[in-house]
Design an enzyme around this catalytic site. Structure first.
Site, PDB file in Angstrom:
ATOM      1  N   SER A 139     -32.502  39.852 130.169  1.00 51.04           N
ATOM      2  CA  SER A 139     -33.617  39.098 130.725  1.00 51.04           C
ATOM      3  C   SER A 139     -33.162  37.650 130.871  1.00 51.04           C
ATOM      4  O   SER A 139     -32.181  37.242 130.240  1.00 51.04           O
ATOM      5  CB  SER A 139     -34.796  39.166 129.742  1.00 51.04           C
ATOM      6  OG  SER A 139     -35.777  38.195 130.045  1.00 51.04           O
ATOM      7  N   TYR A 152     -38.739  38.661 121.091  1.00 54.34           N
ATOM      8  CA  TYR A 152     -38.230  39.037 122.422  1.00 54.34           C
ATOM      9  C   TYR A 152     -37.036  38.167 122.788  1.00 54.34           C
ATOM     10  O   TYR A 152     -35.968  38.679 123.171  1.00 54.34           O
ATOM     11  CB  TYR A 152     -39.351  38.895 123.454  1.00 54.34           C
ATOM     12  CG  TYR A 152     -38.982  39.436 124.826  1.00 54.34           C
ATOM     13  CD1 TYR A 152     -38.924  40.818 125.043  1.00 54.34           C
ATOM     14  CD2 TYR A 152     -38.710  38.590 125.893  1.00 54.34           C
ATOM     15  CE1 TYR A 152     -38.590  41.330 126.294  1.00 54.34           C
ATOM     16  CE2 TYR A 152     -38.378  39.096 127.144  1.00 54.34           C
ATOM     17  CZ  TYR A 152     -38.331  40.467 127.345  1.00 54.34           C
ATOM     18  OH  TYR A 152     -37.998  40.965 128.584  1.00 54.34           O
ATOM     19  N   LYS A 156     -33.122  39.357 123.219  1.00 58.27           N
ATOM     20  CA  LYS A 156     -32.500  39.291 124.554  1.00 58.27           C
ATOM     21  C   LYS A 156     -31.266  38.402 124.528  1.00 58.27           C
ATOM     22  O   LYS A 156     -30.281  38.686 125.201  1.00 58.27           O
ATOM     23  CB  LYS A 156     -33.520  38.830 125.596  1.00 58.27           C
ATOM     24  CG  LYS A 156     -34.643  39.855 125.842  1.00 58.27           C
ATOM     25  CD  LYS A 156     -34.104  41.185 126.364  1.00 58.27           C
ATOM     26  CE  LYS A 156     -35.211  42.197 126.632  1.00 58.27           C
ATOM     27  NZ  LYS A 156     -34.714  43.468 127.184  1.00 58.27           N
TER      28      LYS A 156
END
Ligand code: NAD
Length: 253
Positions: A139, A152, A156
């Site tokens: 991402s 998150y 990532k």
């Protein structure tokens, strides 16, 4: 890589980017295996990707991934490409020191260790059928910062490192297996439903998952490792590095 006649396995392929990857690869003549933790979404994938092999599996469980890899190989005779794509947002909004242990562990188990387990299950099989390719859906969260999604963004970031390590190891050992790490910004998928500490919602803005799948196919063909999918993303990555090196005059100490 020529896609026709090859076999691809995709985790989290019941929705969004994974489903678009499955559709795009199938349209190029690749036989596709899809796993997802959500059985309803898998049924959708079966409808949209004729001939797909589907299996319910949670990437947080290494044994389920090993079974997915073994069954994919039995079904199609070989595996040439794997897309480690499944991911969740987890906590969004809480202060990171107040996020409970269970939420932290779930995001790490799915987003980071789920990718490690996917590689453990599939890379030995890919090496038996060179040249092969590994896709990892990271991402822009791998190269930027955000105040609200601690687990998150941390996982990532870790995926970018994992992809680079994998690429270096394949190159060092002369394996001829390619690696592409996807670095999308906003994509219109159902990822917002995986937020765990506030009302989840869809991702209403962004490019379509099909556009991300197109960028992935181009990256496999050109053996590109780092795959930006949105205009302006390389500049955002450079700006992040500038804050780290102290070259960004607007950044704090
Ligand atoms: P999505 O929610 O539409 O699709 C993700 C799929 O993964 C879902 O079908 C879900 O059921 C499945 N999944 C979740 N946990 C799983 C598990 N433990 N085991 C197996 N399957 C599991 O979301 P998406 O946006 O298509 O997400 C795919 C990947 O793209 C994720 O890794 C996400 O972080 C990444 N990504 C998304 C965006 C975006 O804006 N949508 C941007 C950058 C990166």
């Amino acid at each position: 890589m020529i896609f026709a006649g090859k076999v691809a396995a995709i985790t989290g392929g019941g929705s969004g980017i994974g489903l678009a990857l499955a559709e795009r690869l199938a349209s190029l003549g690749t036989r596709v295996a899809v796993c997802d933790v959500d059985a309803g979404r898998l049924a959708e994938a079966r409808d949209r990707v004729p001939g797909a092999f589907t299996m319910a599996a949670d990437v947080a469980d290494p044994a389920q991934l090993e079974e997915f890899a073994a069954r994919t190989e039995r079904e199609f005779g070989a595996v040439h490409l794997v897309c480690a794509n499944a991911g969740i947002v987890g906590p969004m909004g809480e202060r990171l020191w107040e996020v409970d242990d269970a939420q932290w562990r779930r995001v790490v188990d799915v987003n980071l260790l789920g990718v490690v387990s996917t590689l453990r299950a599939f890379v030995p099989r890919l090496l038996r059928n060179p040249p092969g390719h590994v896709g990892i859906t990271a991402s822009m969260a791998a190269v930027t910062t955000h105040a609200l999604m601690p687990a998150y963004y941390a996982t990532k970031h870790a995926l970018l490192s994992l992809a680079d390590t994998l690429h270096l190891q394949f190159a060092r050992d002369g394996h001829g297996v390619g690696v592409s790490v996807l670095l999308p910004a906003q994509v219109t998928t159902r990822l917002g439903e995986s937020v765990t500490d506030s009302a989840g919602a869809g991702n209403p803005e962004g490019i379509s998952p099909g556009e991300v799948a197109d960028r992935f196919v181009e990256a496999v063909r050109s053996r590109r490792v780092h795959v930006f999918t949105h205009p302006g993303s390389p500049e955002l990555a450079r700006a992040r590095i500038a804050t780290v090196t102290g070259d960004d005059s607007s950044a704090g100490a």
